[in-house]
Design an enzyme around this catalytic site. Sequence first.
Site: not given
Ligand code: NAD
Ligand code: WQD
Length: 339
Positions: A124, A31-32, A148, A292-294, A126, A10, A152
Amino acid sequence: MRILVTGGAGYIGSHTCLELLNSGHQVVVVDNLSNSSVEALKRVEQLTGQSIKFYQADIRDEKALSAIFAAEKVDAVIHFAGSKAVGESVAKPLFYYENNVSASGLLMQVMLQHQVKTLVFSSSATVYGEPVSSPIREDFAVHPESPYGRSKLMVEQIMSDLVVAQPDFSAISLRYFNPVGAHESGLIGEDPNGIPNNLMPFINQVAIGRRPYLSVFGDDYDTPDGTGVRDYIHVCDLASGHVKALETLHQNAGFHVFNLGTGQGVSVLEMVDAYRRISGQLIAYQVAPRRPGDIACYYGDPSLAAEKLGWKAERGLDQMVADSWKWQKLNPHGYTRRS
Ligand code: NAD
Ligand code: WQD
Protein backbone atom coordinates in the site's frame (compact mmCIF):
# COMPACT_ATOMS: atom_id res chain seq x y z
CA MET A 1 0.64 -19.98 -15.83
CA ARG A 2 -1.30 -21.50 -12.96
CA ILE A 3 -1.69 -18.85 -10.28
CA LEU A 4 -2.70 -19.18 -6.64
CA VAL A 5 -4.60 -16.05 -5.59
CA THR A 6 -4.96 -15.59 -1.84
CA GLY A 7 -7.90 -13.32 -0.96
CA GLY A 8 -9.16 -13.80 -4.52
CA ALA A 9 -12.83 -13.39 -3.57
CA GLY A 10 -12.22 -9.84 -2.30
CA TYR A 11 -12.53 -6.53 -4.11
CA ILE A 12 -9.15 -6.31 -5.87
CA GLY A 13 -8.66 -10.08 -5.91
CA SER A 14 -11.86 -10.79 -7.85
CA HIS A 15 -11.00 -8.20 -10.53
CA THR A 16 -7.49 -9.65 -10.79
CA CYS A 17 -8.86 -13.21 -11.15
CA LEU A 18 -10.94 -11.94 -14.07
CA GLU A 19 -7.93 -10.28 -15.70
CA LEU A 20 -5.79 -13.40 -15.18
CA LEU A 21 -8.40 -15.65 -16.81
CA ASN A 22 -8.86 -13.21 -19.71
CA SER A 23 -5.08 -13.24 -20.19
CA GLY A 24 -4.99 -17.03 -20.55
CA HIS A 25 -3.89 -18.01 -17.02
CA GLN A 26 -5.48 -20.57 -14.70
CA VAL A 27 -6.67 -19.45 -11.29
CA VAL A 28 -6.81 -21.17 -7.90
CA VAL A 29 -8.29 -19.07 -5.08
CA VAL A 30 -7.79 -19.46 -1.33
CA ASP A 31 -10.03 -17.23 0.74
CA ASN A 32 -11.61 -17.60 4.20
CA LEU A 33 -14.50 -15.31 3.10
CA SER A 34 -14.02 -13.18 6.23
CA ASN A 35 -14.59 -10.04 4.14
CA SER A 36 -16.05 -11.32 0.88
CA SER A 37 -18.62 -13.48 -0.82
CA VAL A 38 -18.14 -16.52 -3.02
CA GLU A 39 -20.71 -14.90 -5.30
CA ALA A 40 -17.89 -12.64 -6.60
CA LEU A 41 -16.06 -15.68 -7.94
CA LYS A 42 -19.23 -17.09 -9.51
CA ARG A 43 -19.67 -13.81 -11.35
CA VAL A 44 -16.06 -13.86 -12.56
CA GLU A 45 -16.75 -17.35 -13.92
CA GLN A 46 -19.90 -16.05 -15.58
CA LEU A 47 -18.04 -13.11 -17.15
CA THR A 48 -15.12 -15.17 -18.45
CA GLY A 49 -16.84 -18.48 -19.22
CA GLN A 50 -14.00 -20.17 -17.33
CA SER A 51 -13.81 -21.90 -13.99
CA ILE A 52 -11.91 -21.05 -10.84
CA LYS A 53 -10.72 -23.67 -8.37
CA PHE A 54 -11.85 -22.35 -4.99
CA TYR A 55 -10.71 -23.37 -1.51
CA GLN A 56 -12.44 -21.83 1.47
CA ALA A 57 -9.46 -21.86 3.81
CA ASP A 58 -7.50 -19.58 6.08
CA ILE A 59 -3.94 -18.86 5.02
CA ARG A 60 -2.90 -19.02 8.69
CA ASP A 61 -3.74 -22.75 8.57
CA GLU A 62 -0.41 -24.25 7.53
CA LYS A 63 -1.77 -27.76 7.00
CA ALA A 64 -4.56 -26.58 4.72
CA LEU A 65 -2.23 -24.29 2.78
CA SER A 66 0.36 -27.00 2.30
CA ALA A 67 -2.29 -29.45 1.06
CA ILE A 68 -3.48 -26.88 -1.49
CA PHE A 69 0.06 -26.33 -2.80
CA ALA A 70 0.60 -30.08 -3.01
CA ALA A 71 -2.63 -30.56 -4.98
CA GLU A 72 -2.48 -27.56 -7.29
CA LYS A 73 1.12 -27.31 -8.55
CA VAL A 74 0.94 -23.56 -9.10
CA ASP A 75 3.66 -21.49 -10.81
CA ALA A 76 3.25 -18.31 -8.77
CA VAL A 77 1.24 -16.64 -6.01
CA ILE A 78 -0.58 -13.31 -5.90
CA HIS A 79 -1.17 -12.50 -2.25
CA PHE A 80 -4.15 -10.26 -1.44
CA ALA A 81 -5.42 -11.97 1.72
CA GLY A 82 -5.25 -9.74 4.75
CA SER A 83 -7.01 -7.04 6.72
CA LYS A 84 -7.02 -3.45 5.50
CA ALA A 85 -8.78 -1.01 7.81
CA VAL A 86 -6.41 1.57 9.26
CA GLY A 87 -8.64 2.43 12.26
CA GLU A 88 -9.27 -1.21 13.12
CA SER A 89 -5.53 -1.86 13.02
CA VAL A 90 -5.02 0.76 15.75
CA ALA A 91 -7.62 -1.00 17.92
CA LYS A 92 -6.42 -4.54 17.12
CA PRO A 93 -2.70 -4.37 16.32
CA LEU A 94 -1.96 -7.96 17.30
CA PHE A 95 -4.62 -9.24 14.94
CA TYR A 96 -3.13 -7.17 12.08
CA TYR A 97 0.37 -8.47 12.76
CA GLU A 98 -0.99 -12.02 12.83
CA ASN A 99 -3.27 -11.85 9.80
CA ASN A 100 -1.01 -9.68 7.65
CA VAL A 101 2.56 -10.36 8.78
CA SER A 102 2.69 -13.85 10.34
CA ALA A 103 0.33 -15.22 7.71
CA SER A 104 2.50 -13.82 4.90
CA GLY A 105 5.62 -15.34 6.45
CA LEU A 106 3.87 -18.69 6.66
CA LEU A 107 2.75 -18.40 3.05
CA MET A 108 6.34 -17.80 1.90
CA GLN A 109 7.53 -20.76 3.95
CA VAL A 110 4.95 -23.06 2.36
CA MET A 111 5.79 -21.67 -1.09
CA LEU A 112 9.45 -22.62 -0.59
CA GLN A 113 8.50 -26.10 0.64
CA HIS A 114 6.68 -26.58 -2.68
CA GLN A 115 9.30 -24.92 -4.92
CA VAL A 116 7.04 -21.98 -5.82
CA LYS A 117 9.32 -18.99 -6.18
CA THR A 118 7.33 -16.08 -7.58
CA LEU A 119 5.26 -13.90 -5.25
CA VAL A 120 3.31 -10.73 -6.04
CA PHE A 121 2.25 -8.92 -2.86
CA SER A 122 -0.47 -6.29 -2.24
CA SER A 123 1.31 -3.50 -0.49
CA SER A 124 0.00 0.00 0.00
CA ALA A 125 1.11 3.56 -0.61
CA THR A 126 0.38 4.02 3.08
CA VAL A 127 3.92 2.67 3.74
CA TYR A 128 5.27 6.12 2.75
CA GLY A 129 3.46 7.88 5.60
CA GLU A 130 3.58 11.66 5.30
CA PRO A 131 5.69 12.26 2.17
CA VAL A 132 8.04 15.22 1.71
CA SER A 133 6.12 15.97 -1.49
CA SER A 134 3.92 14.39 -4.17
CA PRO A 135 4.34 12.72 -6.63
CA ILE A 136 5.78 10.00 -4.42
CA ARG A 137 8.50 7.79 -5.90
CA GLU A 138 9.44 4.29 -4.78
CA ASP A 139 12.78 5.55 -3.42
CA PHE A 140 11.11 7.99 -1.01
CA ALA A 141 11.53 7.27 2.70
CA VAL A 142 9.00 4.90 4.25
CA HIS A 143 7.52 5.63 7.68
CA PRO A 144 4.01 4.18 7.95
CA GLU A 145 1.85 5.70 10.67
CA SER A 146 -0.51 2.85 11.61
CA PRO A 147 -0.18 -0.82 12.54
CA TYR A 148 -1.82 -1.58 9.16
CA GLY A 149 0.83 0.40 7.27
CA ARG A 150 3.62 -1.10 9.37
CA SER A 151 2.27 -4.59 8.71
CA LYS A 152 2.62 -3.96 4.95
CA LEU A 153 6.15 -2.65 5.36
CA MET A 154 7.12 -5.62 7.53
CA VAL A 155 5.99 -8.03 4.83
CA GLU A 156 8.06 -6.11 2.28
CA GLN A 157 11.05 -6.42 4.61
CA ILE A 158 10.52 -10.18 4.94
CA MET A 159 10.36 -10.46 1.14
CA SER A 160 13.53 -8.44 0.76
CA ASP A 161 15.37 -10.65 3.30
CA LEU A 162 14.06 -13.80 1.68
CA VAL A 163 15.54 -13.01 -1.74
CA VAL A 164 18.97 -12.68 -0.10
CA ALA A 165 18.65 -16.17 1.34
CA GLN A 166 16.93 -17.60 -1.77
CA PRO A 167 18.58 -15.91 -4.75
CA ASP A 168 16.21 -17.55 -7.24
CA PHE A 169 13.09 -16.13 -5.54
CA SER A 170 11.18 -13.35 -7.30
CA ALA A 171 9.32 -11.11 -4.85
CA ILE A 172 7.26 -8.22 -6.22
CA SER A 173 5.58 -5.67 -4.00
CA LEU A 174 2.93 -3.43 -5.54
CA ARG A 175 2.14 -0.27 -3.59
CA TYR A 176 -1.42 0.70 -4.49
CA PHE A 177 -2.69 4.23 -4.19
CA ASN A 178 -6.52 4.52 -3.91
CA PRO A 179 -8.32 1.70 -5.76
CA VAL A 180 -11.86 2.57 -6.87
CA GLY A 181 -14.35 1.60 -9.55
CA ALA A 182 -15.65 -1.76 -10.68
CA HIS A 183 -15.69 -3.99 -13.72
CA GLU A 184 -17.55 -2.29 -16.59
CA SER A 185 -20.22 -5.02 -16.52
CA GLY A 186 -21.31 -3.85 -13.06
CA LEU A 187 -21.33 -7.51 -11.97
CA ILE A 188 -18.36 -7.31 -9.61
CA GLY A 189 -17.31 -4.42 -7.39
CA GLU A 190 -16.51 -3.28 -3.87
CA ASP A 191 -18.88 -4.55 -1.19
CA PRO A 192 -17.82 -3.08 2.17
CA ASN A 193 -19.20 -4.36 5.45
CA GLY A 194 -20.98 -1.77 7.57
CA ILE A 195 -20.34 1.95 7.21
CA PRO A 196 -17.71 2.52 4.51
CA ASN A 197 -14.44 4.12 5.65
CA ASN A 198 -13.35 5.12 2.17
CA LEU A 199 -14.60 7.94 -0.01
CA MET A 200 -15.87 6.16 -3.12
CA PRO A 201 -17.95 3.45 -1.42
CA PHE A 202 -19.43 6.13 0.84
CA ILE A 203 -20.43 8.30 -2.15
CA ASN A 204 -21.88 5.18 -3.80
CA GLN A 205 -24.15 4.66 -0.80
CA VAL A 206 -25.22 8.32 -0.75
CA ALA A 207 -26.01 8.07 -4.46
CA ILE A 208 -28.18 4.99 -3.98
CA GLY A 209 -29.96 6.49 -0.95
CA ARG A 210 -28.47 4.28 1.77
CA ARG A 211 -26.78 7.28 3.48
CA PRO A 212 -28.22 10.83 3.66
CA TYR A 213 -25.02 12.75 2.96
CA LEU A 214 -21.25 12.56 2.67
CA SER A 215 -19.11 14.15 5.37
CA VAL A 216 -16.24 15.94 3.65
CA PHE A 217 -13.38 15.62 6.12
CA GLY A 218 -11.88 19.11 6.06
CA ASP A 219 -12.02 21.92 3.50
CA ASP A 220 -9.10 23.92 4.86
CA TYR A 221 -6.17 21.88 3.57
CA ASP A 222 -3.46 23.52 1.52
CA THR A 223 -4.91 22.17 -1.77
CA PRO A 224 -6.62 24.03 -4.63
CA ASP A 225 -10.16 23.65 -3.19
CA GLY A 226 -9.16 22.92 0.42
CA THR A 227 -10.20 19.23 0.37
CA GLY A 228 -7.90 16.19 0.41
CA VAL A 229 -6.22 15.16 -2.84
CA ARG A 230 -5.62 11.48 -3.68
CA ASP A 231 -4.46 9.27 -6.55
CA TYR A 232 -7.56 7.21 -7.40
CA ILE A 233 -6.90 4.26 -9.68
CA HIS A 234 -9.47 2.11 -11.48
CA VAL A 235 -9.48 -1.41 -10.01
CA CYS A 236 -9.28 -2.95 -13.50
CA ASP A 237 -6.08 -1.00 -14.18
CA LEU A 238 -4.77 -2.25 -10.85
CA ALA A 239 -5.69 -5.80 -11.85
CA SER A 240 -3.82 -5.52 -15.15
CA GLY A 241 -0.79 -4.22 -13.22
CA HIS A 242 -0.66 -7.54 -11.34
CA VAL A 243 -0.82 -9.56 -14.53
CA LYS A 244 1.94 -7.42 -16.11
CA ALA A 245 4.10 -7.74 -12.99
CA LEU A 246 3.66 -11.49 -12.99
CA GLU A 247 4.30 -11.96 -16.70
CA THR A 248 7.30 -9.60 -16.71
CA LEU A 249 9.00 -10.72 -13.53
CA HIS A 250 8.14 -14.44 -13.22
CA GLN A 251 11.50 -16.13 -12.53
CA ASN A 252 13.18 -12.71 -12.53
CA ALA A 253 14.99 -13.04 -9.21
CA GLY A 254 15.16 -10.33 -6.61
CA PHE A 255 12.89 -7.97 -4.72
CA HIS A 256 11.03 -5.42 -6.83
CA VAL A 257 8.79 -2.56 -5.66
CA PHE A 258 6.37 -0.57 -7.84
CA ASN A 259 3.81 2.15 -7.26
CA LEU A 260 0.48 1.49 -8.94
CA GLY A 261 -1.36 4.77 -9.39
CA THR A 262 -2.27 7.21 -12.11
CA GLY A 263 0.02 10.05 -11.05
CA GLN A 264 -3.00 12.40 -11.02
CA GLY A 265 -4.38 14.00 -7.89
CA VAL A 266 -8.17 14.39 -7.49
CA SER A 267 -9.80 16.28 -4.60
CA VAL A 268 -12.85 15.17 -2.62
CA LEU A 269 -14.98 17.92 -4.17
CA GLU A 270 -13.77 17.05 -7.69
CA MET A 271 -14.86 13.47 -7.02
CA VAL A 272 -18.29 14.64 -5.78
CA ASP A 273 -18.71 16.85 -8.88
CA ALA A 274 -17.73 14.04 -11.24
CA TYR A 275 -20.17 11.68 -9.49
CA ARG A 276 -23.02 14.18 -9.72
CA ARG A 277 -22.35 14.82 -13.40
CA ILE A 278 -22.06 11.17 -14.39
CA SER A 279 -24.76 9.60 -12.21
CA GLY A 280 -27.22 12.48 -12.34
CA GLN A 281 -27.75 11.91 -8.59
CA LEU A 282 -27.68 14.72 -6.08
CA ILE A 283 -24.74 13.88 -3.82
CA ALA A 284 -25.46 15.81 -0.64
CA TYR A 285 -22.47 16.65 1.50
CA GLN A 286 -21.55 18.52 4.64
CA VAL A 287 -18.13 19.79 5.56
CA ALA A 288 -16.93 18.09 8.73
CA PRO A 289 -13.72 18.40 10.77
CA ARG A 290 -10.53 16.90 9.38
CA ARG A 291 -10.17 13.15 9.93
CA PRO A 292 -7.26 12.49 12.33
CA GLY A 293 -4.17 11.23 10.52
CA ASP A 294 -5.27 12.44 7.06
CA ILE A 295 -2.71 14.04 4.78
CA ALA A 296 -3.56 16.95 2.45
CA CYS A 297 -2.14 15.61 -0.78
CA TYR A 298 -0.98 12.10 -1.68
CA TYR A 299 -0.32 10.87 -5.18
CA GLY A 300 2.20 8.60 -6.79
CA ASP A 301 4.74 8.66 -9.57
CA PRO A 302 3.91 5.56 -11.63
CA SER A 303 6.81 5.93 -14.11
CA LEU A 304 8.86 3.01 -12.77
CA ALA A 305 6.01 0.58 -13.52
CA ALA A 306 5.69 2.11 -16.99
CA GLU A 307 9.40 1.65 -17.64
CA LYS A 308 9.92 -1.82 -16.13
CA LEU A 309 6.52 -3.48 -16.55
CA GLY A 310 5.18 -1.66 -19.61
CA TRP A 311 2.10 -0.84 -17.49
CA LYS A 312 0.15 2.32 -17.10
CA ALA A 313 -3.35 3.15 -15.92
CA GLU A 314 -5.68 3.67 -18.88
CA ARG A 315 -8.99 4.59 -17.27
CA GLY A 316 -9.72 8.15 -16.17
CA LEU A 317 -11.88 9.60 -13.42
CA ASP A 318 -15.11 9.52 -15.45
CA GLN A 319 -14.80 5.81 -16.03
CA MET A 320 -13.96 5.16 -12.38
CA VAL A 321 -17.16 6.96 -11.40
CA ALA A 322 -19.35 5.50 -14.16
CA ASP A 323 -18.31 1.93 -13.31
CA SER A 324 -18.72 2.47 -9.54
CA TRP A 325 -22.20 3.84 -10.08
CA LYS A 326 -23.17 1.01 -12.41
CA TRP A 327 -22.05 -1.57 -9.84
CA GLN A 328 -23.94 0.24 -7.07
CA LYS A 329 -27.11 0.59 -9.13
CA LEU A 330 -27.16 -3.06 -10.18
CA ASN A 331 -26.25 -4.26 -6.67
CA PRO A 332 -27.71 -1.75 -4.20
CA HIS A 333 -26.88 -4.04 -1.28
CA GLY A 334 -23.71 -5.61 -2.67
CA TYR A 335 -23.51 -9.34 -3.25
CA THR A 336 -25.88 -10.22 -0.44
CA ARG A 337 -29.29 -8.84 0.32
CA ARG A 338 -28.31 -7.33 3.66
CA SER A 339 -29.69 -3.83 4.18
P1 NAD B 1 -10.78 -7.29 0.59
O1 NAD B 1 -11.04 -7.32 2.07
O2 NAD B 1 -11.91 -7.10 -0.32
O3 NAD B 1 -9.98 -8.60 0.17
C1 NAD B 1 -9.16 -9.33 1.06
C2 NAD B 1 -9.61 -10.78 0.98
O4 NAD B 1 -8.78 -11.58 1.83
C3 NAD B 1 -11.05 -10.98 1.43
O5 NAD B 1 -11.73 -11.76 0.46
C4 NAD B 1 -10.92 -11.75 2.76
O6 NAD B 1 -12.01 -12.63 2.95
C5 NAD B 1 -9.61 -12.49 2.55
N1 NAD B 1 -8.87 -12.82 3.79
C6 NAD B 1 -8.55 -12.00 4.82
N2 NAD B 1 -7.82 -12.68 5.73
C7 NAD B 1 -7.68 -13.95 5.26
C8 NAD B 1 -7.04 -15.11 5.75
N3 NAD B 1 -6.39 -15.13 6.94
N4 NAD B 1 -7.09 -16.25 5.02
C9 NAD B 1 -7.73 -16.26 3.82
N5 NAD B 1 -8.37 -15.19 3.31
C10 NAD B 1 -8.33 -14.05 4.02
O7 NAD B 1 -9.67 -6.15 0.36
P2 NAD B 1 -9.13 -5.53 -1.00
O8 NAD B 1 -9.51 -4.10 -1.03
O9 NAD B 1 -9.44 -6.42 -2.14
O10 NAD B 1 -7.57 -5.58 -0.68
C11 NAD B 1 -6.75 -6.65 -1.08
C12 NAD B 1 -5.35 -6.40 -0.57
O11 NAD B 1 -4.89 -5.15 -1.08
C13 NAD B 1 -5.23 -6.31 0.94
O12 NAD B 1 -4.05 -6.96 1.33
C14 NAD B 1 -5.14 -4.82 1.20
O13 NAD B 1 -4.40 -4.54 2.37
C15 NAD B 1 -4.40 -4.34 -0.03
N6 NAD B 1 -4.68 -2.93 -0.33
C16 NAD B 1 -5.96 -2.51 -0.48
C17 NAD B 1 -6.22 -1.17 -0.74
C18 NAD B 1 -7.63 -0.65 -0.84
O14 NAD B 1 -7.83 0.57 -0.68
N7 NAD B 1 -8.62 -1.49 -1.15
C19 NAD B 1 -5.16 -0.27 -0.89
C20 NAD B 1 -3.85 -0.74 -0.77
C21 NAD B 1 -3.63 -2.09 -0.47
C1 WQD C 1 -9.79 9.71 0.54
C2 WQD C 1 -10.09 11.19 0.77
C3 WQD C 1 -10.53 11.72 3.08
C4 WQD C 1 -14.25 9.43 3.40
C5 WQD C 1 -7.11 4.75 2.73
C6 WQD C 1 -6.07 4.03 3.55
C7 WQD C 1 -4.93 3.57 2.70
C8 WQD C 1 -5.42 2.73 1.51
C9 WQD C 1 -6.52 3.43 0.78
C10 WQD C 1 -5.27 0.40 2.03
C11 WQD C 1 -9.41 11.75 2.02
C12 WQD C 1 -11.76 11.97 2.23
C13 WQD C 1 -13.08 10.01 2.93
C14 WQD C 1 -15.35 10.25 3.74
C15 WQD C 1 -14.06 12.18 3.09
N1 WQD C 1 -5.94 1.46 1.90
N2 WQD C 1 -13.00 11.36 2.77
N3 WQD C 1 -15.21 11.60 3.55
O1 WQD C 1 -7.44 7.78 3.52
O2 WQD C 1 -6.48 8.17 1.20
O3 WQD C 1 -6.53 5.90 2.14
O4 WQD C 1 -7.54 3.86 1.68
O5 WQD C 1 -4.08 0.23 1.90
O6 WQD C 1 -4.09 2.83 3.51
O7 WQD C 1 -5.60 4.93 4.55
O8 WQD C 1 -8.64 6.93 1.43
O9 WQD C 1 -10.97 6.88 0.62
O10 WQD C 1 -10.55 6.97 3.12
O11 WQD C 1 -10.06 8.99 1.74
O12 WQD C 1 -13.99 13.41 2.94
O13 WQD C 1 -16.40 9.78 4.18
O14 WQD C 1 -11.51 11.35 0.99
O15 WQD C 1 -10.40 12.70 4.07
O16 WQD C 1 -9.06 13.10 1.74
P1 WQD C 1 -7.26 7.31 2.16
P2 WQD C 1 -10.13 7.37 1.76
